[in-house]
Design an enzyme around this catalytic site. Sequence first.
Site, PDB file in Angstrom:
ATOM      1  CE  LYS A   2     118.255 -61.623  41.338  1.00  0.00           C
ATOM      2  NZ  LYS A   2     117.614 -61.013  42.509  1.00  0.00           N
ATOM      3  CD  GLN A  24     119.041 -60.297  45.917  1.00  0.00           C
ATOM      4  OE1 GLN A  24     118.852 -60.119  44.720  1.00  0.00           O
ATOM      5  NE2 GLN A  24     118.722 -61.421  46.525  1.00  0.00           N
ATOM      6  CG  ASP A  76     111.864 -59.700  42.876  1.00  0.00           C
ATOM      7  OD1 ASP A  76     112.171 -60.656  42.140  1.00  0.00           O
ATOM      8  OD2 ASP A  76     112.636 -59.222  43.732  1.00  0.00           O
TER       9      ASP A  76
END
Length: 290
Positions: free
Chosen positions: A53, A97, A120
């Site tokens: 990422k 995460q 997200d």
Amino acid sequence: MVAIIDGRALARSLSDDTARAVAAFRDRHAVVPCLAVVLVGEDAASTVYVARKVAETARVGMISVEHRLDAGTSQPDLLALIAALNADPQVHGILVQLPLPPQIDPGRVLDAIDPAKDVDGFHPVNVGRLSTGTGGLVPCTPLGCLELLDTVIADYRGLDAVVIGKSNIVGKPVAMMLLERECTVTVTHIATRGLADIVRSADIVVAAAGSPRLVRGAWIKPGAVVIDVGITRVVDADGRARLVGDVAFDEIGHARAATPVPGGVGPMTIACLLANTVRAAHLSLAAPHG
């Protein structure tokens, strides 16, 4: 012969579009979109994923800020970091995460992220906006699934879609997005009876059960479009490891189009994350100040 929906190629194209959007945003507003990534602990898969990422963020010209925390980090300390990132006007997107260590409640953490920075798309506010068709940031993997479908389907109205799996991360959001396109959507799950017969009626199949080769070729209607979200590492009899999806890909030559595993949905997730970060940067300009 089934047409391959190339997720790698589409992800590259989307990332190129994002790079141009980043440059335009920077030139117009003298601000570079910034993504803050929070990793708690040393989970091997998460560490690799975060590194990818960060690398892709740099490739499209955005800023990434990593916060690597010890596995023993307390929930209050993590929530305090998120509060600081929420308040920082230079941070446009926040990604925590998963998975998190057992002492931390992931629900509490995801709820603490400012919905306008929730790249997200997991915050209840964004989930609610998706369900009502009123905007918000959309979860990255479902967004990638629809981008892939858009390459082969021009008009969704009236098509029968079956989503295998009801997770909050993939199954439910994909179903809501297909409903917005006026598909007739059936969501199946572990307690569903007669799954094969249900799938046989589908013009669109999105398999997101996490069960390798669950969907057999005989389940797929000729001409259907298949999106395989599943990815599982299996070891063959000769000891070789490989990645397989939820669909028996070698059995679906009669489908119209399908995503492979790997190289289908996976690359799209990060590409959509980057696109969401640029969108969040634009949202920050419309947010009230003071």
